[in-house]
Design an enzyme around this catalytic site. Sequence first.
Site, PDB file in Angstrom:
ATOM      1  N   HIS A   1       6.049  30.217 -12.135  1.00  0.00           N
ATOM      2  CA  HIS A   1       5.145  30.454 -11.124  1.00  0.00           C
ATOM      3  C   HIS A   1       5.531  29.484  -9.915  1.00  0.00           C
ATOM      4  O   HIS A   1       4.748  28.634  -9.461  1.00  0.00           O
ATOM      5  CB  HIS A   1       3.709  29.755 -11.528  1.00  0.00           C
ATOM      6  CG  HIS A   1       3.022  30.696 -12.692  1.00  0.00           C
ATOM      7  ND1 HIS A   1       2.573  31.853 -12.400  1.00  0.00           N
ATOM      8  CD2 HIS A   1       2.888  30.212 -13.900  1.00  0.00           C
ATOM      9  CE1 HIS A   1       2.082  32.224 -13.655  1.00  0.00           C
ATOM     10  NE2 HIS A   1       2.325  31.545 -14.533  1.00  0.00           N
TER      11      HIS A   1
ATOM     12  N   GLY B   1      -0.565  30.720 -20.759  1.00  0.00           N
ATOM     13  CA  GLY B   1      -1.547  29.852 -21.043  1.00  0.00           C
ATOM     14  C   GLY B   1      -1.368  28.454 -20.815  1.00  0.00           C
ATOM     15  O   GLY B   1      -0.514  28.125 -19.871  1.00  0.00           O
TER      16      GLY B   1
ATOM     17  N   SER C   1       5.349  33.058 -18.450  1.00  0.00           N
ATOM     18  CA  SER C   1       4.776  31.739 -18.180  1.00  0.00           C
ATOM     19  C   SER C   1       4.802  30.659 -18.987  1.00  0.00           C
ATOM     20  O   SER C   1       6.153  30.077 -19.296  1.00  0.00           O
ATOM     21  CB  SER C   1       3.281  32.096 -17.719  1.00  0.00           C
ATOM     22  OG  SER C   1       2.597  31.083 -17.307  1.00  0.00           O
ATOM     23  N   ALA C   2       3.951  30.378 -19.839  1.00  0.00           N
ATOM     24  CA  ALA C   2       4.130  29.121 -20.917  1.00  0.00           C
ATOM     25  C   ALA C   2       5.102  29.634 -21.806  1.00  0.00           C
ATOM     26  O   ALA C   2       5.830  28.732 -22.432  1.00  0.00           O
ATOM     27  CB  ALA C   2       2.769  28.898 -21.645  1.00  0.00           C
TER      28      ALA C   2
ATOM     29  N   GLU D   1       7.073  34.116  -8.849  1.00  0.00           N
ATOM     30  CA  GLU D   1       6.406  35.062  -9.630  1.00  0.00           C
ATOM     31  C   GLU D   1       6.784  36.468  -9.140  1.00  0.00           C
ATOM     32  O   GLU D   1       7.300  36.827  -8.129  1.00  0.00           O
ATOM     33  CB  GLU D   1       4.874  35.245  -9.287  1.00  0.00           C
ATOM     34  CG  GLU D   1       4.329  33.952  -9.841  1.00  0.00           C
ATOM     35  CD  GLU D   1       2.745  33.922  -9.510  1.00  0.00           C
ATOM     36  OE1 GLU D   1       2.136  34.600  -8.562  1.00  0.00           O
ATOM     37  OE2 GLU D   1       2.054  33.053 -10.069  1.00  0.00           O
TER      38      GLU D   1
END
Lengths: 235, 235
Positions: free
Chosen positions: B159, B90, B122-123, B194
């Site tokens: 990413h 997020g 991700s985050a 990714e």
Amino acid sequence: MKNAILASTSTLHGQHYLEYLLPEIKNLYKGASEVIFIPFARPGGISLDEYTKKAGDAFKMANIDLKGIHEFEDPEGAIKNAKGIFTGGGNTFLLVSELYRKKLMQPLREAIFSGAAYLGTSAGTNITGLTMQTTNDMPIVYPPSFKTLGIVPFNINPHYLDPDKNSTHKGETRETRIKEFHSINSQPVAGLREGSWLEIAGDKITLKGSLSARIFEKDKLPYEIETNSALTDLN
Amino acid sequence: MKNAILASTSTLHGQHYLEYLLPEIKNLYKGASEVIFIPFARPGGISLDEYTKKAGDAFKMANIDLKGIHEFEDPEGAIKNAKGIFTGGGNTFLLVSELYRKKLMQPLREAIFSGAAYLGTSAGTNITGLTMQTTNDMPIVYPPSFKTLGIVPFNINPHYLDPDKNSTHKGETRETRIKEFHSINSQPVAGLREGSWLEIAGDKITLKGSLSARIFEKDKLPYEIETNSALTDLN
């Protein structure tokens, strides 16, 4: 009496630096013998002197002398007395950090509100919003605040990019990022595509360039506004 | 004895949420009856409960119960006692702000260093680096610090996207942004595409997945490392 050009980008694909803005630059700085350049955003990490030379070379095409703010012994005084100011693009976190560290944020705001002709491109446009929080840049340095100049009563997202419907990449689209911004912030965001700029004349704000812009308001569907539309009432 | 999976993304194109990571999830959390979910990054601005439900549904495929950290009366105690923790993606600024505000950053670090099995996507992966300064996210909230967990002795860019040579867009490429980061910071950056993840087993760090990763060190040309390579000595 504000007088400013807030451009999404300095450069269009296939053109030279500032080329498409030269007519605007000539018109904006009419009557200013010297314009002050704020190079703190240092795109790609280039030095302040290198960046000032690059911008100065472009300004020569408009017969305007550009002087880097870092060349002044009294930068605050220079900003206060400036008839014209240009803030170039690069990294917004670095730009904002340096403006605070050198105590130039407030003098810059006062100069623009007092009528100093101002050009911003990219990061230099981002800082004219209420906050820098809709920048696309990496947080390479920790600024003392995200609050910026508030020349316009909303935020700006420069280099606005439409979602690529064919992309297989799962990183957030620009639209998703702005939606996340609105989950905890309320000011509108003007997404300016490359080639667009806002023209500020007093309190009047007008979209210029050949493209439409995308406007994001909290709890509303995003919408397009056509070029030459007024954004004066967006807040 | 650290035990962690740090994934670039939660989801691959055309797949369900966490689908490609299910074998890793089953293996990572072996012996943990319950895993704590940290939903603070709230992708797209969804609520903590909605996000926890989404992640919980995916974890059910691995027969693991997931419980949101916001559901505990004593979140700090829950982190300290956790056998397994998952931090979802997020907005990294929001995630880091909330971890500091709730005084969970240090307990989370200690839990992972003490061997709690950790999954980040991700985050949730970005915060395992030394700082969050190579995030791609918008600064939608002002965190008290950019310092993060330091589970690995470098920074991570999730990413990771290669420059698109056919693009006419003038916004900075990821590589240019990381170069700007290195103009004022010295730690290496691992750009994880990714489908890639880092596997942490004690002090050993190994690149996993089918792709190579791109490594950025200050004052060096970026270079590729192949999958199954060790990054243990990158610092």
